[in-house]
Write a protein that holds these residues in place. Structure first.
Motif, PDB file in Angstrom:
ATOM      1  N   GLU A  55       0.717  -1.201  -0.165  1.00 27.27           N
ATOM      2  CA  GLU A  55       0.171  -0.027  -0.091  1.00 27.27           C
ATOM      3  C   GLU A  55       0.886   1.321  -0.083  1.00 27.27           C
ATOM      4  OE1 GLU A  55      -2.526  -0.212   3.268  1.00 27.27           O
ATOM      5  OE2 GLU A  55      -3.691  -1.826   2.441  1.00 27.27           O
ATOM      6  N   LYS A  56       1.930   1.177   0.532  1.00 23.30           N
ATOM      7  CA  LYS A  56       2.941   2.180   0.742  1.00 23.30           C
ATOM      8  C   LYS A  56       3.939   2.361  -0.452  1.00 23.30           C
ATOM      9  CE  LYS A  56       1.400   3.799   4.490  1.00 23.30           C
ATOM     10  NZ  LYS A  56       0.715   5.181   4.537  1.00 23.30           N
ATOM     11  N   GLY A  57       3.741   1.493  -1.420  1.00 22.13           N
ATOM     12  CA  GLY A  57       4.706   1.478  -2.541  1.00 22.13           C
ATOM     13  C   GLY A  57       5.969   0.744  -2.356  1.00 22.13           C
ATOM     14  N   LEU A  58       6.098   0.063  -1.404  1.00 26.75           N
ATOM     15  CA  LEU A  58       7.320  -0.930  -1.230  1.00 26.75           C
ATOM     16  C   LEU A  58       7.076  -2.336  -1.223  1.00 26.75           C
ATOM     17  CD1 LEU A  58      10.188  -0.876  -0.240  1.00 26.75           C
ATOM     18  CD2 LEU A  58       9.306  -0.714   2.286  1.00 26.75           C
ATOM     19  N   GLU A  59       7.848  -2.829  -2.041  1.00 24.81           N
ATOM     20  CA  GLU A  59       7.839  -4.659  -1.963  1.00 24.81           C
ATOM     21  C   GLU A  59       8.696  -4.972  -1.008  1.00 24.81           C
ATOM     22  OE1 GLU A  59       6.642  -7.948  -2.145  1.00 24.81           O
ATOM     23  OE2 GLU A  59       5.728  -6.750  -3.434  1.00 24.81           O
ATOM     24  N   MET A  60       8.225  -5.614   0.197  1.00 23.41           N
ATOM     25  CA  MET A  60       9.036  -6.303   1.333  1.00 23.41           C
ATOM     26  C   MET A  60       9.369  -7.846   1.093  1.00 23.41           C
ATOM     27  SD  MET A  60       9.759  -4.261   3.564  1.00 23.41           S
ATOM     28  CE  MET A  60      10.011  -5.259   5.077  1.00 23.41           C
ATOM     29  N   GLY A  61       8.762  -8.387   0.134  1.00 25.48           N
ATOM     30  CA  GLY A  61       9.000  -9.689  -0.202  1.00 25.48           C
ATOM     31  C   GLY A  61      10.446 -10.209  -0.522  1.00 25.48           C
ATOM     32  N   GLY A  62      11.178  -9.344  -1.248  1.00 19.11           N
ATOM     33  CA  GLY A  62      12.787  -9.619  -1.304  1.00 19.11           C
ATOM     34  C   GLY A  62      13.373  -9.539  -0.140  1.00 19.11           C
ATOM     35  N   VAL A  63      13.051  -8.722   0.996  1.00 22.56           N
ATOM     36  CA  VAL A  63      13.454  -8.718   2.325  1.00 22.56           C
ATOM     37  C   VAL A  63      13.245  -9.873   3.243  1.00 22.56           C
ATOM     38  CG1 VAL A  63      13.751  -7.168   4.448  1.00 22.56           C
ATOM     39  CG2 VAL A  63      13.627  -6.189   1.941  1.00 22.56           C
ATOM     40  N   ILE A  64      11.854 -10.265   3.204  1.00 17.33           N
ATOM     41  CA  ILE A  64      11.466 -11.424   3.874  1.00 17.33           C
ATOM     42  C   ILE A  64      11.812 -12.783   3.257  1.00 17.33           C
ATOM     43  CG2 ILE A  64       9.217 -12.509   5.358  1.00 17.33           C
ATOM     44  CD1 ILE A  64       8.356  -9.362   5.199  1.00 17.33           C
ATOM     45  N   PHE A  65      11.424 -12.940   1.963  1.00 16.35           N
ATOM     46  CA  PHE A  65      11.525 -14.258   1.403  1.00 16.35           C
ATOM     47  C   PHE A  65      12.622 -14.561   0.298  1.00 16.35           C
ATOM     48  CE2 PHE A  65       6.850 -13.887   2.763  1.00 16.35           C
ATOM     49  CZ  PHE A  65       6.844 -14.779   3.721  1.00 16.35           C
ATOM     50  N   ASP A  66      13.272 -13.243   0.043  1.00 19.35           N
ATOM     51  CA  ASP A  66      14.268 -13.155  -0.875  1.00 19.35           C
ATOM     52  C   ASP A  66      13.890 -13.713  -2.166  1.00 19.35           C
ATOM     53  OD1 ASP A  66      16.683 -13.207  -1.834  1.00 19.35           O
ATOM     54  OD2 ASP A  66      17.655 -15.012  -1.169  1.00 19.35           O
ATOM     55  N   ARG A  67      12.635 -13.155  -2.472  1.00 18.79           N
ATOM     56  CA  ARG A  67      12.120 -13.383  -3.780  1.00 18.79           C
ATOM     57  C   ARG A  67      11.607 -12.066  -4.428  1.00 18.79           C
ATOM     58  NH1 ARG A  67      13.240 -17.666  -2.582  1.00 18.79           N
ATOM     59  NH2 ARG A  67      12.254 -19.508  -2.573  1.00 18.79           N
ATOM     60  N   THR A  68      11.668 -11.957  -5.525  1.00 18.77           N
ATOM     61  CA  THR A  68      11.334 -10.608  -6.396  1.00 18.77           C
ATOM     62  C   THR A  68       9.904 -10.454  -6.420  1.00 18.77           C
ATOM     63  OG1 THR A  68      11.158 -11.782  -8.632  1.00 18.77           O
ATOM     64  CG2 THR A  68      13.319 -11.140  -7.771  1.00 18.77           C
ATOM     65  N   GLU A  69       9.567  -9.014  -6.880  1.00 23.66           N
ATOM     66  CA  GLU A  69       8.204  -8.777  -6.916  1.00 23.66           C
ATOM     67  C   GLU A  69       7.312  -9.535  -7.799  1.00 23.66           C
ATOM     68  OE1 GLU A  69       5.359  -5.054  -7.715  1.00 23.66           O
ATOM     69  OE2 GLU A  69       7.545  -4.796  -7.857  1.00 23.66           O
ATOM     70  N   ALA A  70       8.032 -10.174  -8.933  1.00 29.54           N
ATOM     71  CA  ALA A  70       7.192 -10.903  -9.882  1.00 29.54           C
ATOM     72  C   ALA A  70       6.972 -12.238  -9.434  1.00 29.54           C
ATOM     73  CB  ALA A  70       8.065 -11.015 -11.042  1.00 29.54           C
ATOM     74  N   ASP A  71       7.865 -12.555  -8.576  1.00 30.20           N
ATOM     75  CA  ASP A  71       7.958 -14.050  -8.038  1.00 30.20           C
ATOM     76  C   ASP A  71       6.511 -14.147  -7.062  1.00 30.20           C
ATOM     77  OD1 ASP A  71       9.789 -15.043  -9.370  1.00 30.20           O
ATOM     78  OD2 ASP A  71      11.383 -14.704  -7.949  1.00 30.20           O
ATOM     79  N   LEU A  72       6.157 -13.023  -6.140  1.00 31.16           N
ATOM     80  CA  LEU A  72       5.495 -13.154  -4.965  1.00 31.16           C
ATOM     81  C   LEU A  72       4.142 -12.577  -5.711  1.00 31.16           C
ATOM     82  CD1 LEU A  72       7.607 -11.305  -2.312  1.00 31.16           C
ATOM     83  CD2 LEU A  72       6.882 -13.671  -2.341  1.00 31.16           C
ATOM     84  N   THR A  73       4.083 -12.055  -6.938  1.00 30.82           N
ATOM     85  CA  THR A  73       2.639 -11.643  -7.447  1.00 30.82           C
ATOM     86  C   THR A  73       1.804 -12.852  -7.813  1.00 30.82           C
ATOM     87  OG1 THR A  73       3.650  -9.496  -8.109  1.00 30.82           O
ATOM     88  CG2 THR A  73       1.490 -10.221  -9.072  1.00 30.82           C
ATOM     89  N   PRO A  74       0.572 -12.890  -7.329  1.00 24.46           N
ATOM     90  CA  PRO A  74      -0.103 -13.836  -7.837  1.00 24.46           C
ATOM     91  C   PRO A  74      -0.308 -13.976  -9.284  1.00 24.46           C
ATOM     92  CG  PRO A  74      -1.036 -13.019  -5.891  1.00 24.46           C
ATOM     93  CD  PRO A  74       0.036 -12.142  -6.141  1.00 24.46           C
ATOM     94  N   ALA A  75      -0.664 -15.244  -9.798  1.00 23.24           N
ATOM     95  CA  ALA A  75      -0.935 -15.352 -11.173  1.00 23.24           C
ATOM     96  C   ALA A  75      -2.112 -14.682 -11.791  1.00 23.24           C
ATOM     97  CB  ALA A  75      -1.151 -16.869 -11.755  1.00 23.24           C
TER      98      ALA A  75
END
Length: 547
Positions: A472-492
């Motif tokens: 919501e704030k425009g920040l992707e935390m997936g790479g910090v928490i799960f070591d994944r990119t935004e594309a990997d964490l975005t549902p299909a």
């Protein structure tokens, strides 16, 4: 008869008699235990087989008093007690109710957290429930046990509180039972199966000296926390009993070494005076005309030059010898003391100078097997019993509205205790091991969350809340928490909404009615969408190296 026969055989054939005697001695050796002999080495070792209560009865009070003395004055004894308190109770345990209703679980957990405060759980309002558990573990190690009386009184969240009682308050002089079919042993009333049915508790006046008649408390209202090691055991025995003498020997040795070193640090000088010869009749002695020196109040200081009286001598008292083996002796004693309690040397001494990661981990694992026995006893005897009484009191008082509770109480008693997480020795190695165990299926996510003192569902909810808030704030935390990119964490489904053209088309479908051999995504007679037309800066038949 055998000796007579042996004598006859030996008289007729000495060789046969010798062989007979040799085989007889060999047979005796097979039936013999060195530990059961009364030879010179075991002559002073006298032991008897008695019931546990007969063995403990006459030594229980003395051992308890000595253990309490070491608790007050011995650092080694407190190192053992502290190790158990830190690892058995530590930061306490978190309740997880496991009924079929999540709403009821949440309400029970919130009420339990409130009840565990000292104003609600302790009848004296001086200790929280975790503090009472720590005290219980301490008293078990020193006194051998502790009693908790269930008090049904007001003034708190529930009409149920606990009163801690020392084992000294059991009236050992009581003989007449409350039930004529039972008997009283050590202040505990037992039935014919030696099951406790009641406890006789001493009552004291305000000054603590005058005693009045003891009070009989049914067993259902008493929680007796102690370790039972023999079937015939009725009452407690201090857990420090096997190591009390060794702890005292180590303390006495350290005191002796300390006194010796203090004496060795002292320098004492004695002046040996010789009576001078006076008068004119002395022969061969030159009289000193100076007045004689008085040594009272004199002190030796660095660089001092002092002349003595004629004929006086100085004798220096300088104690020799140092306690060179004191450190190794104390280390050995502390190692044996810890082993007697099932703990490693590092757990009691806090000395990690000779430990590496592997040995420290091995020590923690072995010590954990020792602590687990006390943890299991504490949970089953004290914590589970208190929790079930807490639920019943909550239902009776109207705090919990549970229809059909009395028909199936066990269904609503289901729960588990989550321990507070322990700090990692090497975070990098621990995190890698946890990741491998999770990925290989050796551990589940629930187990890992429980080891960290978390409920796995709450942990997932917290993680999702962090990710959604960051997006919501425009920040992707997936790479910090799960070591994944935004594309990997975005549902299909979200990817389809963002870029429909990016959806891959299977090659066998060809994007519709595709002629055989036609590349996928290319219409008949048209160039591929991603390949420029031939002749536009590129000869026909050349490969498009830029794509």
């Amino acid at each position: 008869m055998s000796n007579f026969l042996d004598n006859i055989i030996g008289f007729i054939s000495p060789a046969a008699g010798a062989r007979r005697e040799a085989w007889r001695q060999y047979l005796d050796e097979q039936r013999h235990y060195d530990a059961g002999s009364y030879d010179r080495l075991n002559a002073g070792w006298v032991a008897y087989n008695q019931s546990a209560e007969q063995t403990d009865r006459y030594s229980r009070d003395t051992i308890r008093a000595r253990a309490r003395d070491l608790e007050r004055n011995s650092d080694m004894a407190n190192s053992i007690i502290g190790a158990y308190r830190r690892n058995v109770v530590g930061h306490g345990w978190t309740l997880r109710a496991r009924t079929s209703s999540e709403t009821l679980n949440k309400k029970i957990q919130e009420a339990w957290a409130e009840w565990c405060k000292r104003k609600n759980c302790d009848v004296t309002e001086t200790q929280s429930f975790n503090q009472m558990l720590r005290m219980a573990e301490r008293r078990k190690k020193v006194d051998g046990g502790i009693l908790f009386k269930k008090c049904y009184t007001g003034g708190g969240l529930l009409p149920f509180k606990l009163q801690a009682l020392e084992v000294d308050e059991l009236d050992t002089g009581r003989v007449a039972p409350h039930n004529p079919k039972c008997r009283v042993i050590g202040g505990i009333e037992l039935n014919t199966y030696n099951k406790p049915v009641g406890y006789w508790i001493r009552q004291y006046n305000v000054d603590g000296f005058g005693q009045i008649d003891p009070v009989y408390v049914p067993a259902k209202d008493i929680i007796y926390f102690f370790t039972k090691d023999r079937p015939s055991q009725v009452r407690e025995m201090s857990d420090l009993a096997p190591t009390i003498t060794r702890v005292r020997d180590a303390n006495e040795f350290m005191t002796a070494v300390s006194v010796k070193e203090r004496i060795a640090a002292c320098l004492a000088v004695f002046v040996k005076k010789i009576i001078p010869t006076t008068g004119n009749f002395a022969r061969g002695i030159n009289q000193d005309s100076r007045p004689r020196e008085d040594y009272d109040g004199k002190r030796i200081s660095p660089g001092m030059i002092k002349e003595l009286n004629a004929g006086d001598e100085i004798q220096v008292v300088n104690p020799t010898g140092q306690a060179t083996d004191a450190a190794s002796y104390i280390k050995l004693q502390q190692r044996l003391i810890g082993a007697g309690q099932g703990l490693s040397y590092e757990a009691t001494s806090r000395d990690m100078s000779q430990s590496n990661y592997s040995s420290a981990r091995q020590g923690i694992i072995e010590d954990g097997q020792t602590y687990i026995e006390d943890i299991e006893l504490l949970q089953e005897v004290v914590m589970d019993e208190v929790y079930e009484t807490f639920i019943i009191s909550g239902v009776l008082s109207g705090l919990f509205n549970i229809p059909g509770f009395w028909e199936d109480k066990q269904k609503y008693f289901k729960h588990e205790w989550v321990a507070a997480p322990k700090k990692w020795i090497d975070p990098g190695k621990e995190a890698t091991a946890t990741k491998i165990a999770l990925q290989t299926g050796q551990k589940t996510y629930q187990q890992i969350a429980a080891e960290n003192g978390k409920d796995w569902k709450e942990q997932i909810d917290e993680t999702v809340a962090v990710l959604e808030y960051a997006r919501e704030k425009g920040l992707e935390m997936g790479g910090v928490i799960f070591d994944r990119t935004e594309a990997d964490l975005t549902p299909a489904d979200e990817k389809d909404k963002q870029d429909p053209a990016a959806v891959p088309v299977p090659a066998d479908q060809g994007g519709g009615n595709q002629p055989p051999g036609q590349p996928a995504g290319q219409q008949p007679g048209n160039q591929p969408a991603e390949q420029p037309a031939a002749g536009n800066g590129q000869q026909e038949g050349e490969s498009n190296k830029g794509v």
